[in-house]
Design a protein around this motif. Structure first.
Motif, PDB file in Angstrom:
ATOM      1  N   THR A  33       6.512   2.644  -9.949  1.00  0.00           N
ATOM      2  CA  THR A  33       5.846   1.767 -10.895  1.00  0.00           C
ATOM      3  C   THR A  33       6.602   0.452 -10.998  1.00  0.00           C
ATOM      4  OG1 THR A  33       4.814   1.681 -13.084  1.00  0.00           O
ATOM      5  CG2 THR A  33       7.016   2.606 -12.985  1.00  0.00           C
ATOM      6  N   LEU A  34       5.861  -0.609 -11.146  1.00  0.00           N
ATOM      7  CA  LEU A  34       6.424  -1.934 -11.366  1.00  0.00           C
ATOM      8  C   LEU A  34       6.308  -2.193 -12.865  1.00  0.00           C
ATOM      9  CD1 LEU A  34       7.595  -4.449  -9.995  1.00  0.00           C
ATOM     10  CD2 LEU A  34       5.268  -5.308  -9.767  1.00  0.00           C
ATOM     11  N   VAL A  35       7.394  -2.570 -13.500  1.00  0.00           N
ATOM     12  CA  VAL A  35       7.418  -2.749 -14.952  1.00  0.00           C
ATOM     13  C   VAL A  35       6.229  -3.592 -15.409  1.00  0.00           C
ATOM     14  CG1 VAL A  35       8.740  -3.672 -16.893  1.00  0.00           C
ATOM     15  CG2 VAL A  35       9.916  -2.534 -15.003  1.00  0.00           C
ATOM     16  N   ASN A  36       5.513  -3.080 -16.406  1.00  0.00           N
ATOM     17  CA  ASN A  36       4.331  -3.744 -16.979  1.00  0.00           C
ATOM     18  C   ASN A  36       3.283  -4.093 -15.933  1.00  0.00           C
ATOM     19  OD1 ASN A  36       5.403  -3.669 -19.580  1.00  0.00           O
ATOM     20  ND2 ASN A  36       6.540  -5.547 -19.220  1.00  0.00           N
ATOM     21  N   SER A  37       3.169  -3.253 -14.930  1.00  0.00           N
ATOM     22  CA  SER A  37       2.239  -3.556 -13.848  1.00  0.00           C
ATOM     23  C   SER A  37       1.570  -2.279 -13.378  1.00  0.00           C
ATOM     24  CB  SER A  37       2.999  -4.254 -12.727  1.00  0.00           C
ATOM     25  OG  SER A  37       2.107  -4.740 -11.762  1.00  0.00           O
ATOM     26  N   THR A  38       1.521  -2.086 -12.083  1.00  0.00           N
ATOM     27  CA  THR A  38       0.797  -0.954 -11.509  1.00  0.00           C
ATOM     28  C   THR A  38       1.718   0.221 -11.203  1.00  0.00           C
ATOM     29  OG1 THR A  38      -0.860  -0.353  -9.870  1.00  0.00           O
ATOM     30  CG2 THR A  38       1.003  -1.660  -9.087  1.00  0.00           C
ATOM     31  N   THR A  39       1.101   1.359 -10.966  1.00  0.00           N
ATOM     32  CA  THR A  39       1.806   2.566 -10.542  1.00  0.00           C
ATOM     33  C   THR A  39       1.136   3.058  -9.271  1.00  0.00           C
ATOM     34  OG1 THR A  39       2.375   3.157 -12.800  1.00  0.00           O
ATOM     35  CG2 THR A  39       2.425   4.932 -11.184  1.00  0.00           C
ATOM     36  N   ARG A  40       1.946   3.443  -8.313  1.00  0.00           N
ATOM     37  CA  ARG A  40       1.434   3.976  -7.044  1.00  0.00           C
ATOM     38  C   ARG A  40       1.969   5.375  -6.828  1.00  0.00           C
ATOM     39  NH1 ARG A  40       2.950  -1.494  -3.835  1.00  0.00           N
ATOM     40  NH2 ARG A  40       1.283  -2.753  -4.714  1.00  0.00           N
ATOM     41  N   LEU A  41       1.161   6.192  -6.186  1.00  0.00           N
ATOM     42  CA  LEU A  41       1.531   7.563  -5.847  1.00  0.00           C
ATOM     43  C   LEU A  41       1.316   7.779  -4.356  1.00  0.00           C
ATOM     44  CD1 LEU A  41      -0.392   9.404  -8.696  1.00  0.00           C
ATOM     45  CD2 LEU A  41       2.032   8.885  -8.627  1.00  0.00           C
ATOM     46  N   ALA A  42       2.146   8.632  -3.784  1.00  0.00           N
ATOM     47  CA  ALA A  42       1.955   9.031  -2.392  1.00  0.00           C
ATOM     48  C   ALA A  42       2.287  10.514  -2.259  1.00  0.00           C
ATOM     49  CB  ALA A  42       2.836   8.217  -1.454  1.00  0.00           C
ATOM     50  N   HIS A  43       1.588  11.162  -1.360  1.00  0.00           N
ATOM     51  CA  HIS A  43       1.806  12.578  -1.068  1.00  0.00           C
ATOM     52  C   HIS A  43       1.948  12.679   0.450  1.00  0.00           C
ATOM     53  CE1 HIS A  43      -0.066  16.854  -0.799  1.00  0.00           C
ATOM     54  NE2 HIS A  43       1.245  16.918  -0.826  1.00  0.00           N
ATOM     55  N   ALA A  44       3.055  13.289   0.884  1.00  0.00           N
ATOM     56  CA  ALA A  44       3.292  13.475   2.311  1.00  0.00           C
ATOM     57  C   ALA A  44       3.719  14.920   2.541  1.00  0.00           C
ATOM     58  CB  ALA A  44       4.380  12.522   2.801  1.00  0.00           C
ATOM     59  N   ARG A  45       3.391  15.439   3.718  1.00  0.00           N
ATOM     60  CA  ARG A  45       3.837  16.785   4.073  1.00  0.00           C
ATOM     61  C   ARG A  45       3.975  16.880   5.580  1.00  0.00           C
ATOM     62  NH1 ARG A  45      -1.556  18.685   2.083  1.00  0.00           N
ATOM     63  NH2 ARG A  45      -2.795  18.648   3.960  1.00  0.00           N
ATOM     64  N   ASP A  46       4.973  17.627   5.970  1.00  0.00           N
ATOM     65  CA  ASP A  46       5.236  17.887   7.388  1.00  0.00           C
ATOM     66  C   ASP A  46       5.233  16.616   8.234  1.00  0.00           C
ATOM     67  OD1 ASP A  46       5.531  20.639   6.977  1.00  0.00           O
ATOM     68  OD2 ASP A  46       3.364  20.930   7.047  1.00  0.00           O
ATOM     69  N   GLY A  47       5.885  15.570   7.733  1.00  0.00           N
ATOM     70  CA  GLY A  47       6.039  14.345   8.507  1.00  0.00           C
ATOM     71  C   GLY A  47       4.808  13.463   8.580  1.00  0.00           C
ATOM     72  N   GLN A  48       3.892  13.624   7.630  1.00  0.00           N
ATOM     73  CA  GLN A  48       2.663  12.830   7.647  1.00  0.00           C
ATOM     74  C   GLN A  48       2.248  12.468   6.223  1.00  0.00           C
ATOM     75  OE1 GLN A  48      -0.681  14.924   9.398  1.00  0.00           O
ATOM     76  NE2 GLN A  48      -1.309  13.040  10.390  1.00  0.00           N
ATOM     77  N   VAL A  49       1.948  11.194   5.984  1.00  0.00           N
ATOM     78  CA  VAL A  49       1.446  10.766   4.674  1.00  0.00           C
ATOM     79  C   VAL A  49      -0.017  11.189   4.605  1.00  0.00           C
ATOM     80  CG1 VAL A  49       1.041   8.822   3.137  1.00  0.00           C
ATOM     81  CG2 VAL A  49       3.062   8.829   4.615  1.00  0.00           C
ATOM     82  N   VAL A  50      -0.363  12.009   3.607  1.00  0.00           N
ATOM     83  CA  VAL A  50      -1.716  12.560   3.534  1.00  0.00           C
ATOM     84  C   VAL A  50      -2.576  11.922   2.449  1.00  0.00           C
ATOM     85  CG1 VAL A  50      -1.075  14.739   4.632  1.00  0.00           C
ATOM     86  CG2 VAL A  50      -0.975  14.541   2.135  1.00  0.00           C
ATOM     87  N   ALA A  51      -1.948  11.267   1.448  1.00  0.00           N
ATOM     88  CA  ALA A  51      -2.737  10.636   0.387  1.00  0.00           C
ATOM     89  C   ALA A  51      -1.912   9.570  -0.326  1.00  0.00           C
ATOM     90  CB  ALA A  51      -3.203  11.677  -0.624  1.00  0.00           C
ATOM     91  N   ARG A  52      -2.625   8.548  -0.790  1.00  0.00           N
ATOM     92  CA  ARG A  52      -2.021   7.475  -1.591  1.00  0.00           C
ATOM     93  C   ARG A  52      -3.035   7.032  -2.635  1.00  0.00           C
ATOM     94  NH1 ARG A  52       2.173   4.707   1.075  1.00  0.00           N
ATOM     95  NH2 ARG A  52       2.233   5.044   3.306  1.00  0.00           N
ATOM     96  N   CYS A  53      -2.526   6.546  -3.764  1.00  0.00           N
ATOM     97  CA  CYS A  53      -3.409   5.885  -4.723  1.00  0.00           C
ATOM     98  C   CYS A  53      -2.611   4.873  -5.536  1.00  0.00           C
ATOM     99  CB  CYS A  53      -4.153   6.876  -5.612  1.00  0.00           C
ATOM    100  SG  CYS A  53      -3.158   7.795  -6.765  1.00  0.00           S
TER     101      CYS A  53
END
Length: 126
Positions: A33-53
């Motif tokens: 998260t960036l202070v007073n700004s946006t928040t980002r999430l990522a999910h990775a498994r077995d050496g591969q990024v599978v989702a972001r938001c």
């Protein structure tokens, strides 16, 4: 692995090569998260990024396998609806942590993050 990213600029969430290395042979969930700004999430498994938001996009997580991340971010109200904009809501950072704890069964002890942040905080299965 449960990663709460304190990098002030782009964070690990935006650095695919780091997520790939960290998730080799395991699963990684990253919140930034960036202070007073946006928040980002990522999910990775077995050496591969599978989702972001990103909270600014108001869109569900995207990627090759967002089906684990999407239900939990929706359940905690990570993306506000029209009615939510009128009410006071928790920050996107707080909602992101709630989603990751509920959806991935991990928790960081509050005492572990009081004061200066350590390099690594062990997570416990909850």
């Amino acid at each position: 692995m449960y990663l709460v990213d304190a990098s002030p600029q782009e964070g690990v969430v935006s650095r695919e090569s780091v997520l790939v290395r960290l998730s080799s042979g395991c699963e990684v969930v990253a919140a930034w998260t960036l202070v007073n700004s946006t928040t980002r999430l990522a999910h990775a498994r077995d050496g591969q990024v599978v989702a972001r938001c990103d909270a600014w996009s108001y869109e569900p997580a995207s990627g090759i396998a967002p089906q684990r991340l999407n239900p939990v971010v929706e359940q905690v109200g990570f993306f506000p609806g029209e009615r939510d904009e009128e009410e006071e809501r928790p920050s996107s950072a707080a909602l992101a942590l709630e989603a990751l704890e509920q959806g991935f069964g991990l928790a960081v002890d509050a005492e572990a993050v009081r004061g200066p942040l350590p390099t690594v905080v062990p997570a416990t299965e909850g």
